[in-house]
Motif scaffolding. Structure first.
Motif, PDB file in Angstrom:
ATOM      1  N   LEU A 177       0.828  -1.207   0.000  1.00  0.00           N
ATOM      2  CA  LEU A 177       0.000   0.000   0.000  1.00  0.00           C
ATOM      3  C   LEU A 177       0.865   1.261   0.000  1.00  0.00           C
ATOM      4  O   LEU A 177       0.520   2.264  -0.621  1.00  0.00           O
ATOM      5  CB  LEU A 177      -0.944  -0.022   1.196  1.00  0.00           C
ATOM      6  N   SER A 178       2.010   1.201   0.672  1.00  0.00           N
ATOM      7  CA  SER A 178       2.961   2.319   0.592  1.00  0.00           C
ATOM      8  C   SER A 178       3.471   2.458  -0.837  1.00  0.00           C
ATOM      9  O   SER A 178       3.677   3.571  -1.335  1.00  0.00           O
ATOM     10  CB  SER A 178       4.133   2.087   1.552  1.00  0.00           C
ATOM     11  N   GLY A 179       3.656   1.292  -1.507  1.00  0.00           N
ATOM     12  CA  GLY A 179       4.081   1.318  -2.895  1.00  0.00           C
ATOM     13  C   GLY A 179       3.040   1.941  -3.805  1.00  0.00           C
ATOM     14  O   GLY A 179       3.378   2.688  -4.737  1.00  0.00           O
ATOM     15  N   VAL A 180       1.772   1.650  -3.561  1.00  0.00           N
ATOM     16  CA  VAL A 180       0.696   2.277  -4.340  1.00  0.00           C
ATOM     17  C   VAL A 180       0.738   3.790  -4.158  1.00  0.00           C
ATOM     18  O   VAL A 180       0.602   4.558  -5.116  1.00  0.00           O
ATOM     19  CB  VAL A 180      -0.679   1.717  -3.927  1.00  0.00           C
ATOM     20  N   LEU A 181       0.935   4.224  -2.923  1.00  0.00           N
ATOM     21  CA  LEU A 181       1.017   5.661  -2.655  1.00  0.00           C
ATOM     22  C   LEU A 181       2.220   6.288  -3.372  1.00  0.00           C
ATOM     23  O   LEU A 181       2.138   7.409  -3.880  1.00  0.00           O
ATOM     24  CB  LEU A 181       1.108   5.909  -1.155  1.00  0.00           C
ATOM     25  N   ALA A 182       3.336   5.554  -3.413  1.00  0.00           N
ATOM     26  CA  ALA A 182       4.513   6.065  -4.115  1.00  0.00           C
ATOM     27  C   ALA A 182       4.198   6.298  -5.589  1.00  0.00           C
ATOM     28  O   ALA A 182       4.525   7.345  -6.153  1.00  0.00           O
ATOM     29  CB  ALA A 182       5.682   5.087  -3.967  1.00  0.00           C
ATOM     30  N   TYR A 183       3.544   5.326  -6.214  1.00  0.00           N
ATOM     31  CA  TYR A 183       3.183   5.469  -7.622  1.00  0.00           C
ATOM     32  C   TYR A 183       2.190   6.611  -7.827  1.00  0.00           C
ATOM     33  O   TYR A 183       2.295   7.389  -8.779  1.00  0.00           O
ATOM     34  CB  TYR A 183       2.599   4.161  -8.153  1.00  0.00           C
ATOM     35  N   ALA A 184       1.184   6.694  -6.941  1.00  0.00           N
ATOM     36  CA  ALA A 184       0.164   7.734  -7.094  1.00  0.00           C
ATOM     37  C   ALA A 184       0.782   9.120  -7.017  1.00  0.00           C
ATOM     38  O   ALA A 184       0.474   9.995  -7.840  1.00  0.00           O
ATOM     39  CB  ALA A 184      -0.912   7.564  -6.020  1.00  0.00           C
ATOM     40  N   LEU A 185       1.673   9.331  -6.040  1.00  0.00           N
ATOM     41  CA  LEU A 185       2.287  10.656  -5.899  1.00  0.00           C
ATOM     42  C   LEU A 185       3.222  10.960  -7.056  1.00  0.00           C
ATOM     43  O   LEU A 185       3.320  12.106  -7.502  1.00  0.00           O
ATOM     44  CB  LEU A 185       3.021  10.751  -4.561  1.00  0.00           C
ATOM     45  N   LEU A 186       3.895   9.928  -7.573  1.00  0.00           N
ATOM     46  CA  LEU A 186       4.752  10.160  -8.735  1.00  0.00           C
ATOM     47  C   LEU A 186       3.911  10.523  -9.953  1.00  0.00           C
ATOM     48  O   LEU A 186       4.253  11.440 -10.706  1.00  0.00           O
ATOM     49  CB  LEU A 186       5.594   8.921  -9.028  1.00  0.00           C
ATOM     50  N   ASP A 187       2.785   9.828 -10.136  1.00  0.00           N
ATOM     51  CA  ASP A 187       1.893  10.149 -11.247  1.00  0.00           C
ATOM     52  C   ASP A 187       1.292  11.544 -11.099  1.00  0.00           C
ATOM     53  O   ASP A 187       0.933  12.180 -12.095  1.00  0.00           O
ATOM     54  CB  ASP A 187       0.771   9.111 -11.361  1.00  0.00           C
ATOM     55  N   LEU A 188       1.190  12.028  -9.858  1.00  0.00           N
ATOM     56  CA  LEU A 188       0.700  13.378  -9.613  1.00  0.00           C
ATOM     57  C   LEU A 188       1.821  14.410  -9.696  1.00  0.00           C
ATOM     58  O   LEU A 188       1.591  15.607  -9.528  1.00  0.00           O
ATOM     59  CB  LEU A 188       0.014  13.454  -8.245  1.00  0.00           C
ATOM     60  N   GLY A 189       3.047  13.935  -9.938  1.00  0.00           N
ATOM     61  CA  GLY A 189       4.159  14.841 -10.178  1.00  0.00           C
ATOM     62  C   GLY A 189       5.006  15.195  -8.978  1.00  0.00           C
ATOM     63  O   GLY A 189       5.875  16.055  -9.070  1.00  0.00           O
ATOM     64  N   ASP A 190       4.796  14.535  -7.818  1.00  0.00           N
ATOM     65  CA  ASP A 190       5.565  14.872  -6.615  1.00  0.00           C
ATOM     66  C   ASP A 190       6.543  13.741  -6.298  1.00  0.00           C
ATOM     67  O   ASP A 190       6.204  12.778  -5.605  1.00  0.00           O
ATOM     68  CB  ASP A 190       4.623  15.109  -5.432  1.00  0.00           C
ATOM     69  N   ALA A 191       7.760  13.852  -6.805  1.00  0.00           N
ATOM     70  CA  ALA A 191       8.750  12.799  -6.630  1.00  0.00           C
ATOM     71  C   ALA A 191       9.257  12.705  -5.186  1.00  0.00           C
ATOM     72  O   ALA A 191       9.615  11.622  -4.721  1.00  0.00           O
ATOM     73  CB  ALA A 191       9.929  13.033  -7.574  1.00  0.00           C
ATOM     74  N   VAL A 192       9.287  13.824  -4.469  1.00  0.00           N
ATOM     75  CA  VAL A 192       9.799  13.813  -3.093  1.00  0.00           C
ATOM     76  C   VAL A 192       8.884  12.999  -2.185  1.00  0.00           C
ATOM     77  O   VAL A 192       9.332  12.124  -1.431  1.00  0.00           O
ATOM     78  CB  VAL A 192       9.950  15.258  -2.563  1.00  0.00           C
ATOM     79  N   GLU A 193       7.577  13.264  -2.259  1.00  0.00           N
ATOM     80  CA  GLU A 193       6.632  12.486  -1.449  1.00  0.00           C
ATOM     81  C   GLU A 193       6.612  11.035  -1.916  1.00  0.00           C
ATOM     82  O   GLU A 193       6.497  10.102  -1.104  1.00  0.00           O
ATOM     83  CB  GLU A 193       5.236  13.098  -1.528  1.00  0.00           C
ATOM     84  N   ALA A 194       6.718  10.814  -3.216  1.00  0.00           N
ATOM     85  CA  ALA A 194       6.731   9.448  -3.741  1.00  0.00           C
ATOM     86  C   ALA A 194       7.895   8.665  -3.146  1.00  0.00           C
ATOM     87  O   ALA A 194       7.738   7.503  -2.747  1.00  0.00           O
ATOM     88  CB  ALA A 194       6.833   9.470  -5.265  1.00  0.00           C
ATOM     89  N   HIS A 195       9.062   9.290  -3.055  1.00  0.00           N
ATOM     90  CA  HIS A 195      10.234   8.600  -2.501  1.00  0.00           C
ATOM     91  C   HIS A 195      10.022   8.256  -1.026  1.00  0.00           C
ATOM     92  O   HIS A 195      10.419   7.170  -0.574  1.00  0.00           O
ATOM     93  CB  HIS A 195      11.478   9.468  -2.659  1.00  0.00           C
ATOM     94  N   ALA A 196       9.394   9.156  -0.271  1.00  0.00           N
ATOM     95  CA  ALA A 196       9.141   8.880   1.145  1.00  0.00           C
ATOM     96  C   ALA A 196       8.274   7.635   1.300  1.00  0.00           C
ATOM     97  O   ALA A 196       8.513   6.787   2.179  1.00  0.00           O
ATOM     98  CB  ALA A 196       8.462  10.085   1.801  1.00  0.00           C
ATOM     99  N   HIS A 197       7.250   7.497   0.446  1.00  0.00           N
ATOM    100  CA  HIS A 197       6.397   6.305   0.509  1.00  0.00           C
ATOM    101  C   HIS A 197       7.162   5.058   0.071  1.00  0.00           C
ATOM    102  O   HIS A 197       6.962   3.966   0.625  1.00  0.00           O
ATOM    103  CB  HIS A 197       5.163   6.497  -0.370  1.00  0.00           C
TER     104      HIS A 197
END
Length: 401
Positions: free
Chosen positions: A157-177
């Protein structure tokens, strides 16, 4: 698009009213009204209503106020979910050990549904599901035998959040997830998830243009693959090819893609979960096409055309559960890019056509970035007199706007 402050000022100027005169009609002081007109402060609804009546706006000011108020509320809600999700990822990362109870219901369906859904609602669902796992973690209400399973659930589920934030354009939050997902994989002792996380960290670094760091994540991920268990090695080798292609090494990139083909042939056990965590034959061809377009054309562009075309055909002919709509759309952009590299402008325009009518909520950050590169290529002086090139660039610019 005209904003509420711009419309308010426009109507006031057309009426020939001063700020002071309008301030009297809306029952606010002149300073406050100036803040509303300049956009420094959002105007209350009563200001929009009274100004609309006083200036003869015929409902335009009220309608614009309601539209922007709805947008503000939606943005605030999205920000709240993102902030809460990010805080939980930091908590998961910081915990020395996660005691979790059972594999959460809905993880598998979330992974599959992600392929065909916009990232924002999937972010909401993943955050809600992970919240259940996190509460069990903090309370310690689990059976000892379920510990590893719930670790994996929280990690996915953290991985899903990482992908979602990356698709939304926020690489920093994606990396945290992604870091949180890696910690969960570590405590669960799950090599398959650990390899997937390494590939995802590399993907995030590639999004940021840091191909050296992206390659380091790939090399780290190889320790988790082998024995024909799942598609982890094939995915990592395709990620390696993307790094090498962006670093300008055609021979090594093609060698990595050939290595991915061999890794797929060695698979003896399927992935434990499909969807976002699988790596289908179509996805592999998609990765190959998306790698080779960063080289200098020629044989690389020809292979990119074959691979991107194969990915699109496989997705369109395959089951809906395996169809990744965002990646399929990107494959059209990669196909168009490779065709431009081969001077096939008409073919490029035909390839990108399905992407140009996408609604705003389906224009993930990757689509905007890659289409913008294509527009730059078609804007080269050599295509200045090509009507198809000019029209395609205009359509891409309209999509981005």
């Amino acid at each position: 698009m005209t904003t509420f402050p711009e419309l308010l000022r426009k109507l006031r100027m057309e009426a020939g009213w001063s700020l002071a005169r309008l301030a009297q009609h809306v029952h606010y002081d002149r300073t406050s009204l100036h803040s509303f007109e300049s956009g420094r402060r959002p105007a209350p609804f009563e200001v929009a209503e009274r100004a609309d009546e006083a200036l003869g706006g015929n409902g335009l000011l009220v309608a614009k106020w309601r539209q922007e108020d709805a947008a503000r509320r939606e943005a605030a809600a999205a920000h709240q979910v993102r902030a809460a999700a990010l805080a939980m990822s930091h908590d998961l990362t910081a915990l020395a050990e996660l005691d979790i109870s059972e594999l959460q219901e809905g993880v598998e369906s979330t992974a599959v549904d992600y392929l065909a859904c916009p990232p924002a609602p999937m972010m909401d669902r993943a955050h809600a599901l992970r919240g259940e796992a996190f509460e069990r973690l903090r309370s310690g209400h689990f059976r000892p035998a379920d510990r590893a399973d719930l670790y994996v659930a929280a990690g996915r589920l953290s991985g899903v959040l990482a992908y979602a934030l990356l698709d939304l354009g926020d690489a920093v939050e994606a990396h945290a997830h992604a870091v949180a997902a890696g910690r969960c994989a570590e405590f669960a002792g799950d090599a398959e998830l650990a390899a997937w996380v390494a590939g995802t960290k590399s993907l995030i670094s590639r999004f940021q243009g840091d191909y050296g760091r992206a390659l380091e994540y790939i090399q780290d991920g190889y320790q988790w693959v082998g024995g024909g268990h799942g598609t982890g090695e094939a995915r990592l080798r395709c990620g390696e090819a993307q790094c090498l292609a962006n670093l300008g090494d055609s021979r090594a990139a093609n060698r990595a893609l050939d290595g991915a083909e061999l890794a797929r042939e060695r698979i003896r056990r399927e992935d434990s979960i499909e969807g976002l965590f699988g790596f289908s034959r179509a996805k592999q061809s998609y990765y190959a096409g998306s790698s080779l377009i960063w080289l200098d054309g020629g044989h690389d562009a020809e292979r990119a055309v074959r691979e991107a075309s194969a990915a699109i055909a496989l997705w369109q002919a395959g089951p809906d559960a395996e169809r990744s709509l965002d990646d399929e759309r990107l494959a059209h952009i990669y196909l168009a890019t490779a065709r431009v590299q081969l001077d096939d402008v008409e073919g490029a325009a035909d390839a990108i056509r399905p992407v140009l009518s996408l609604p705003l909520e389906e224009q993930i950050s990757w689509i905007v970035k890659r289409a913008d590169r294509l527009a730059g290529m078609l804007s080269a002086p050599r295509y200045a007199g090509n009507r198809t090139a000019v029209e395609t660039v205009e359509a891409i610019n309209a999509l981005a706007a």
